[in-house]
Design an enzyme around this catalytic site. Structure first.
Site, PDB file in Angstrom:
ATOM      1  N   ASN B 389      -0.594   0.391  -1.244  1.00  0.00           N
ATOM      2  CA  ASN B 389      -0.172   1.767  -1.398  1.00  0.00           C
ATOM      3  C   ASN B 389       0.710   1.939  -2.635  1.00  0.00           C
ATOM      4  O   ASN B 389       0.318   2.575  -3.608  1.00  0.00           O
ATOM      5  CB  ASN B 389       0.570   2.231  -0.140  1.00  0.00           C
ATOM      6  CG  ASN B 389       0.731   3.733  -0.087  1.00  0.00           C
ATOM      7  OD1 ASN B 389       0.486   4.418  -1.064  1.00  0.00           O
ATOM      8  ND2 ASN B 389       1.143   4.251   1.045  1.00  0.00           N
ATOM      9  N   ASP B 390       1.890   1.312  -2.604  1.00  0.00           N
ATOM     10  CA  ASP B 390       2.852   1.517  -3.682  1.00  0.00           C
ATOM     11  C   ASP B 390       2.305   1.111  -5.054  1.00  0.00           C
ATOM     12  O   ASP B 390       2.640   1.723  -6.060  1.00  0.00           O
ATOM     13  CB  ASP B 390       4.136   0.737  -3.393  1.00  0.00           C
ATOM     14  CG  ASP B 390       4.818   1.227  -2.120  1.00  0.00           C
ATOM     15  OD1 ASP B 390       4.706   2.435  -1.839  1.00  0.00           O
ATOM     16  OD2 ASP B 390       5.434   0.417  -1.420  1.00  0.00           O
ATOM     17  N   VAL B 391       1.443   0.083  -5.099  1.00  0.00           N
ATOM     18  CA  VAL B 391       0.993  -0.433  -6.389  1.00  0.00           C
ATOM     19  C   VAL B 391      -0.024   0.483  -7.066  1.00  0.00           C
ATOM     20  O   VAL B 391      -0.406   0.247  -8.208  1.00  0.00           O
ATOM     21  CB  VAL B 391       0.389  -1.849  -6.272  1.00  0.00           C
ATOM     22  CG1 VAL B 391       1.452  -2.845  -5.822  1.00  0.00           C
ATOM     23  CG2 VAL B 391      -0.796  -1.875  -5.337  1.00  0.00           C
ATOM     24  N   VAL B 392      -0.481   1.527  -6.348  1.00  0.00           N
ATOM     25  CA  VAL B 392      -1.369   2.503  -6.985  1.00  0.00           C
ATOM     26  C   VAL B 392      -0.747   3.895  -6.924  1.00  0.00           C
ATOM     27  O   VAL B 392      -1.435   4.889  -7.139  1.00  0.00           O
ATOM     28  CB  VAL B 392      -2.775   2.540  -6.331  1.00  0.00           C
ATOM     29  CG1 VAL B 392      -3.511   1.245  -6.584  1.00  0.00           C
ATOM     30  CG2 VAL B 392      -2.685   2.822  -4.849  1.00  0.00           C
ATOM     31  N   ALA B 430       7.702   0.897   0.135  1.00  0.00           N
ATOM     32  CA  ALA B 430       8.810   1.543  -0.559  1.00  0.00           C
ATOM     33  C   ALA B 430       9.215   2.840   0.149  1.00  0.00           C
ATOM     34  O   ALA B 430      10.209   3.462  -0.184  1.00  0.00           O
ATOM     35  CB  ALA B 430       8.448   1.828  -2.009  1.00  0.00           C
TER      36      ALA B 430
END
Lengths: 105, 463
Positions: B389-392, B430
């Site tokens: 999730n956070d990495v995109v 996050a």
């Protein structure tokens, strides 16, 4: 030569060596490297053994034994878990892993 | 007690072995050998005192304690799931810091028992430092463990007045250290350790879940320095060199990791205190999203020419790596070009995802690092985001107030189609909303990753 200065010299040189030896690490190895370094400071076990082996006080003995247990967990666990991580990288293709085909729905 | 020359030389050999171990660990081919060299050196080093200290006391008890600790560490390290490995490292680091603090307290006990008048000031400074920082490392690591194990919330914990309490504890710690150096006593030492525990807790509480790995690395460096301090106090060169090596390389590694996330260490530690990262997660969750069934996703993948897979921690939690690899094998056999895009901090730690996929025997060549694949997303027909999730999350580019702002992300939003496999609309580690989920070319497939991937696999085979 002042003994304090000798120790300071060892300390400063070790700082430079510590940075230099890992300066080219790729991000893939960050975690195993951290874990391996973590295991290395488990060598405080050596210090725990020395202080515990020289005490006459019972409370100090108990505290020392606790320190030994904690340090041994750090050292042994650290190296073993690092090896497990690194095994994943080096393992050659073993016979196909048992993958329960098609999900469990 | 003086250390005989032969033992000092063996300590030197141990120090060199640790340097070689770190050197080995920083290259993929030599990493495993490096780790084994370090392990052998550490084990052999610990036997040395038994040979040169003539009147070593309590030997049977010491051996039992070593056996108990070793067995605990060994079993823990063997049993831990690879997904939970980061918290295991945090725990190992914490107990190491705790051990160093206890060793320094015992040494302080010796010093005060001798009257403490003829002790060098430097030794007392090192003792105070080791007690304090060892306690900080211990308490901080336990909190990081609790956060990663989800025994407590992984979001930043901030309460009004936290900066004041934190600042107060730091000042108290420095003041107590000065008192200890001027007039060594056990009472002050114990209070210093307690204040150190408080500092450690307060230091880590405000750190958000996604940044915890950086903090583990930092605390690891702290523990290294305490071991170095312990080495100075005990007149032991091996401890000094080993601890300093770990302290220096650990600090440098922390900076490298923070750099990979586009963050500064100061921002990670104190960012939440300045406010701004308390983004509400609730506000947008009821906005409309486009969801689809496994068959639809199978069709999209089957008729694509280029597919990029973005694996995340959720993939590993669902133990779906093997199913995913099978799906990729089927797609490749049908002529679809498939690669995995690996974000530097995918999983819970840098490099964690590589370990998890290697465990599922995904070929190393299919794992492509972010910088090498980020320009190819715009040519991809489908990006399949599995448990990430956070990495995109484009908020890292567009929303200055987001806690992940500035972190380089994978350009999944540039692909023609983006498919998210998610358990729910719950935000990522996050704790922030992902705008990409609401884009018109994004499709969501809800469910357990292993379960849904299995259905997609079956549907793809049938096409």
């Amino acid at each position: 030569m002042n003994e304090g200065v000798v120790w300071l010299t060892i300390f400063i040189l070790s700082v430079f060596v510590g940075i230099e030896v890992i300066s080219k690490v790729s991000s893939t190895l960050h975690t195993p490297l951290m874990s391996g370094a973590n295991a290395i400071h488990g060598v405080i076990l050596l210090g725990a053994i020395i202080v515990t082996g020289s005490t006459d006080n019972n409370v100090a003995l108990v505290v020392g034994l606790i320190a030994i247990v904690l340090a041994a967990v750090n050292m042994v666990g650290g190296f073993v878990v690092t090896d497990r991580m690194l095994q994943m990288f080096t393992r050659k293709k073993t016979p196909k892993a048992p993958s329960n085909a098609g999900g469990s729905a | 007690m003086s250390i005989p020359t032969w033992a000092q030389l063996l300590y030197l050999v141990g120090a060199v072995a640790f340097i070689l171990a770190l050197k080995g660990l920083s290259g993929p081919k030599t990493a495993r050998a490096g780790n084994l060299i370090g392990a052998a050196a550490a084990v052999l080093a610990c036997t040395i005192p038994f040979f040169y200290i003539d009147e070593m006391k309590h030997v049977p008890l010491i051996l039992v304690a070593i056996a108990v600790g070793s067995a605990g560490g060994f079993v823990g390290a063997r049993r831990v799931q690879m997904t939970q490995m980061p918290q295991m490292v945090a725990l190992f680091n914490g107990v190491g810091g705790g051990a160093a603090a206890l060793v320094a307290l015992l040494e302080l006990h010796e010093i005060t028992a001798d009257g403490g008048s003829d002790v060098e000031t430097f030794v007392l400074v090192a003792t105070a430092f080791t007690i304090l920082v060892g306690s900080v490392s211990f308490a901080g690591s336990i909190i990081t463990f609790a956060k990663l194990q989800e025994l407590m919330t992984s979001r930043p914990v901030v309460f009004p007045g936290l900066p004041v309490v934190f600042g107060g504890s730091l000042i108290a710690a420095v003041a107590l250290s000065i008192v200890l150096v001027r007039d060594p006593s056990m009472g002050v030492g114990v209070v210093l350790a307690l204040v150190g525990l408080a500092v450690g807790i307060l230091l880590v509480l405000p750190v958000g879940g996604a940044d915890v790995p950086i903090v583990i690395s930092l605390l690891n460096a702290f523990t290294g320095l305490t071991v170095a301090g312990g080495g100075y106090v005990l007149d032991n060169t091996l401890l000094l060199v080993a601890g300093t090596l770990v302290g220096a390389s650990g600090t440098f590694l922390t900076l490298l990791m923070a750099g990979a996330m586009g963050r500064s260490v100061a921002n990670i530690l104190f960012g939440a205190l300045k406010g701004g990262s308390t983004l509400g997660a609730g506000e947008a969750s009821d906005r409309p999203v486009k969801s689809a069934g496994p068959e639809d996703v199978a069709i999209m993948l089957n008729y694509a020419e280029r597919v990029i897979i973005v694996p995340g921690y959720g993939l590993a939690v669902a133990q779906a790596q093997h199913t995913l690899r099978e799906l990729v094998d089927v797609l490749s056999a049908k002529g679809v070009e498939v690669d995995y895009a690996i974000h530097p901090v995918a999983g819970r730690m840098p490099g964690h995802m590589n370990v998890l996929l290697a465990e599922a025997q995904v070929p190393y060549e299919q794992l492509i690092e972010m910088d090498d694949i980020n320009d190819e997303f715009k040519d991809a027909d489908v990006v399949l985001v599995v448990g990430a999730n956070d990495v995109v999350n484009p908020a890292a580019r567009n929303t200055p107030s987001a806690p992940i702002y500035g972190m380089p992300i994978l350009n999944a939003d540039q692909a023609k189609q983006c498919v998210f496999l998610k358990r729910s609309m719950r935000p990522g580690f996050a704790g922030i909303e992902n705008e990409l989920l609401f884009e018109p070319n994004t499709t969501l497939l809800f469910g357990d990753a292993k379960d849904t991937l299995g259905k997609v696999l079956t549907a793809t085979k049938a096409l």
